[in-house]
Design an enzyme around this catalytic site. Sequence first.
Site, PDB file in Angstrom:
ATOM      1  N   GLU A  26       0.830  -1.225   0.000  1.00 19.15           N
ATOM      2  CA  GLU A  26       0.000   0.000   0.000  1.00 19.15           C
ATOM      3  C   GLU A  26       0.859   1.268   0.000  1.00 19.15           C
ATOM      4  O   GLU A  26       0.554   2.246   0.667  1.00 19.15           O
ATOM      5  CB  GLU A  26      -1.003  -0.026   1.170  1.00 19.15           C
ATOM      6  CG  GLU A  26      -2.041  -1.123   0.973  1.00 19.15           C
ATOM      7  CD  GLU A  26      -3.168  -1.106   1.971  1.00 19.15           C
ATOM      8  OE1 GLU A  26      -3.494  -0.030   2.492  1.00 19.15           O
ATOM      9  OE2 GLU A  26      -3.727  -2.187   2.211  1.00 19.15           O
TER      10      GLU A  26
HETATM   11  C1  LIG Z   1       1.610  -9.595   0.738  1.00 18.12           C
HETATM   12  C2  LIG Z   1       1.416  -8.614  -0.381  1.00 18.12           C
HETATM   13  C3  LIG Z   1       0.135  -8.206  -0.732  1.00 18.12           C
HETATM   14  C4  LIG Z   1      -0.057  -7.327  -1.796  1.00 18.12           C
HETATM   15  N1  LIG Z   1      -1.341  -7.014  -2.184  1.00 18.12           N
HETATM   16  C5  LIG Z   1      -1.519  -6.280  -3.316  1.00 18.12           C
HETATM   17  C6  LIG Z   1      -2.834  -6.087  -3.864  1.00 18.12           C
HETATM   18  O1  LIG Z   1      -3.840  -6.545  -3.324  1.00 18.12           O
HETATM   19  N2  LIG Z   1      -2.938  -5.390  -5.030  1.00 18.12           N
HETATM   20  C7  LIG Z   1      -1.857  -4.871  -5.682  1.00 18.12           C
HETATM   21  O2  LIG Z   1      -2.028  -4.253  -6.735  1.00 18.12           O
HETATM   22  N3  LIG Z   1      -0.599  -5.013  -5.172  1.00 18.12           N
HETATM   23  C8  LIG Z   1      -0.406  -5.722  -4.024  1.00 18.12           C
HETATM   24  N4  LIG Z   1       0.863  -5.910  -3.533  1.00 18.12           N
HETATM   25  C9  LIG Z   1       1.987  -5.237  -4.176  1.00 18.12           C
HETATM   26  C10 LIG Z   1       2.609  -4.143  -3.312  1.00 18.12           C
HETATM   27  O3  LIG Z   1       1.753  -3.040  -3.251  1.00 18.12           O
HETATM   28  C11 LIG Z   1       4.003  -3.839  -3.907  1.00 18.12           C
HETATM   29  O4  LIG Z   1       4.865  -4.836  -3.399  1.00 18.12           O
HETATM   30  C12 LIG Z   1       4.519  -2.476  -3.557  1.00 18.12           C
HETATM   31  O5  LIG Z   1       3.793  -1.503  -4.240  1.00 18.12           O
HETATM   32  C13 LIG Z   1       6.008  -2.301  -3.925  1.00 18.12           C
HETATM   33  O6  LIG Z   1       6.259  -2.719  -5.248  1.00 18.12           O
HETATM   34  P1  LIG Z   1       7.450  -3.732  -5.543  1.00 18.12           P
HETATM   35  O7  LIG Z   1       7.390  -4.817  -4.547  1.00 18.12           O
HETATM   36  O8  LIG Z   1       7.418  -4.111  -6.970  1.00 18.12           O
HETATM   37  O9  LIG Z   1       8.759  -2.898  -5.251  1.00 18.12           O
HETATM   38  P2  LIG Z   1       9.539  -1.906  -6.247  1.00 18.12           P
HETATM   39  O10 LIG Z   1       8.627  -0.844  -6.730  1.00 18.12           O
HETATM   40  O11 LIG Z   1      10.302  -2.684  -7.219  1.00 18.12           O
HETATM   41  O12 LIG Z   1      10.530  -1.235  -5.218  1.00 18.12           O
HETATM   42  C14 LIG Z   1      11.686  -1.922  -4.681  1.00 18.12           C
HETATM   43  C15 LIG Z   1      12.356  -0.992  -3.694  1.00 18.12           C
HETATM   44  O13 LIG Z   1      12.712   0.232  -4.333  1.00 18.12           O
HETATM   45  C16 LIG Z   1      12.098   1.339  -3.668  1.00 18.12           C
HETATM   46  N5  LIG Z   1      11.753   2.348  -4.682  1.00 18.12           N
HETATM   47  C17 LIG Z   1      11.018   2.177  -5.806  1.00 18.12           C
HETATM   48  N6  LIG Z   1      10.909   3.328  -6.478  1.00 18.12           N
HETATM   49  C18 LIG Z   1      11.601   4.269  -5.780  1.00 18.12           C
HETATM   50  C19 LIG Z   1      11.881   5.652  -5.952  1.00 18.12           C
HETATM   51  N7  LIG Z   1      11.416   6.339  -7.001  1.00 18.12           N
HETATM   52  N8  LIG Z   1      12.618   6.287  -5.023  1.00 18.12           N
HETATM   53  C20 LIG Z   1      13.074   5.622  -3.934  1.00 18.12           C
HETATM   54  N9  LIG Z   1      12.854   4.316  -3.719  1.00 18.12           N
HETATM   55  C21 LIG Z   1      12.129   3.643  -4.620  1.00 18.12           C
HETATM   56  C22 LIG Z   1      10.887   0.757  -2.979  1.00 18.12           C
HETATM   57  O14 LIG Z   1      10.457   1.529  -1.894  1.00 18.12           O
HETATM   58  C23 LIG Z   1      11.426  -0.587  -2.533  1.00 18.12           C
HETATM   59  O15 LIG Z   1      12.192  -0.422  -1.374  1.00 18.12           O
HETATM   60  C24 LIG Z   1       1.069  -6.804  -2.483  1.00 18.12           C
HETATM   61  C25 LIG Z   1       2.362  -7.190  -2.114  1.00 18.12           C
HETATM   62  C26 LIG Z   1       2.539  -8.105  -1.097  1.00 18.12           C
HETATM   63  C27 LIG Z   1       3.942  -8.541  -0.774  1.00 18.12           C
END
Ligand SMILES: Cc1cc2nc3c(=O)[nH]c(=O)nc-3n(C[C@H](O)[C@H](O)[C@H](O)COP(=O)(O)OP(=O)(O)OC[C@H]3O[C@@H](n4cnc5c(N)ncnc54)[C@H](O)[C@@H]3O)c2cc1C
Length: 634
Positions: free
Chosen positions: A436
Amino acid sequence: MSTETIEKAPPQPDQTQHREISEREAREVAEAAREKEWTLPSFVREMYLGRLRMDLIDPWPEPKKDDGERGEEFLKKLGAFLETVDGGALDNEPGMPEHVHKGLTELGAFGMKIPQEYGGLGLSQKTYTRALALTGSHSSLISSTLSAHQSIGVPQPLVVFGTEEQKKKYLPRLAQGAISGFALTETDVGSDPARMRCEAVLSEDGTEYVLNGTKLWCTNAPLAELLVVMARTPVKDGKGGGITAFIVEMDWEGVALTHRCSFMGLPGIENGVVEFTNVRIPVENRLLDEGRGLKLALVTLNTGRLSIPVTCAATGKWCLQVVREWATVRKQWGAPIGKHEAVAQMISSIASDTFAMQAVADLGVALADSGKFDIRLEAAMGKLFNSEVGWRVADQAMQVRGGRGYETAESLEARGEAPIGVERMLRSMRINRIFEGSSEIMRLFIAREAVDPHLKKAGAVADPDATFGAKAKDAVGLGVHMTGWIGQNLVGWSRKPSYGKYGKLSGHVAFADRTSHRLARSIAMAMARYGPKLERRQAVLFRIVDIGAELYAMCASVVRATELVKQNPSDQTPVRLADLFCQRARQRIDDLFDDLFSDVDADAYKVAQEVLDGDFTWLEKGIFPPPAPEGIER
Ligand SMILES: Cc1cc2nc3c(=O)[nH]c(=O)nc-3n(C[C@H](O)[C@H](O)[C@H](O)COP(=O)(O)OP(=O)(O)OC[C@H]3O[C@@H](n4cnc5c(N)ncnc54)[C@H](O)[C@@H]3O)c2cc1C
């Protein structure tokens, strides 16, 4: 309710079809979705402008309508129902047993936030989040299902943005137990929606969209009947385009659950990969206009995010009880461990941090229920603060429990000790800093609003792609603005505000007042110092946000403690906790200001780039290497 059959193995991301998205494009997509107007007041926004508006949170905001007895009655029934189900067993089995789904449906739990006119209970945010705190301490299946369904799933965007026909068609069904979820994330889309590949193309006759693509980590997908799906809609005849939201039914042809995900924590969560192949969506199922999907997602998350602070505070309470009891009975080195100073420091941190988390969570909910405030910054700050502090609290609770904190509840029980599952709690807490909106994305979101008044003045100066001439022209305006701004926040008060009503805590409010001026000055100085490059100085921006978060938590704690003491003057304990929290927050704020423009940042960034370039791979030798991620050739 059993989980759907998994239809086939998850597809791998197709790198070849994807065009690289530039940083500028990513920023433009986020910027286009950003709500730009502020029609209602916000405590946090004012604070970053150097104005500590205690009047916005004191007296504590009253709800527009109070659930009264109805809310209490619902929570009582929910509690009684939870006692009839074995939360641990539930979390260890896939799916939701029929009797649990039926029980929750009969209680109206799937319609807590759906208005009564559409068959829901129409309860306030306060009762809803209290219900999540209650279920969260019992079963992660029940709490994650109810939360994903109502905080981010179909009901919330439908209530806010749906047409009357859409509401009449879907809300009663959702209230009667049709579970829903929210599908934004893809393998290549985490924090950056500009990379979205799911696509919905309008048919020639304009009656339906054809959806193709894959969504990742969709909570509730294995149980859901309905999803809100975000998909890219191409521009047609020069119109439309952008990211658009749709209501999609899971039993439509072409919708397939292809993988059920499992995680480090939240053992009961039902979450999966959903693939869409030529899925035909009637145009009536589009939510809002084409291109307004991200805006819908952001607004949905504004209130959706209020749940996480509440559940983090609830976990803090659980930790407090665990350490209080254990540190009393566990004796080492001739005394209960709670008498040793190192352990005592952790116990007092857990208590005061939990008090602050509760105040922050309650304040966000109260501001939302009053309907008189713009809560986007308070919700983001509550999510950031409570998920970070909640993690600190969970980690300290494990330390106080020692080896028993690391041992599973099952193992403890099997050898005759109380099954206190601290390791399980810690594993489940960790996700709050990621989903979120990760902590980094929350900080960027808050920072964007904190610098916004200056950006407006800066115009082209803050646009890295503007021509030099445009920048030079706007720089004159920025210079005038900065001089005025810094001066204004140096001069101080024409009449010094008095915070005597907060008694012992008044010094902390005076500190917050002074510090909000200092913070506003620091933002202006950072703008002047870095100009358009400030956007990339995340270390500086994040410290600015963290100072604001500490100030916000201090003010919430002081007002809450003062109110509690007013209600029960014979009990001064809330003041003790608020006072300790504020003392420690002030130390952290001083450290953050000391480091604000730290010289170490540049070197730290450089070392990170050298790491990425492979300059230090010699340090990785001597271990069995982890698997290489996709895209890395060793
Ligand atoms: C248990 C679980 C439930 C979930 N439920 C849902 C759901 O119901 N619906 C849905 O759509 N998604 C869901 N998600 C997805 C979740 O919202 C994403 O994991 C989250 O948005 C982060 O995306 P990512 O994991 O791809 O990380 P990435 O975006 O790849 O980021 C990796 C790291 O880089 C950092 N980062 C990225 N961009 C930047 C920036 N510009 N500046 C600084 N730091 C940055 C991030 O903070 C993180 O530390 C779920 C995930 C999990 C694990």
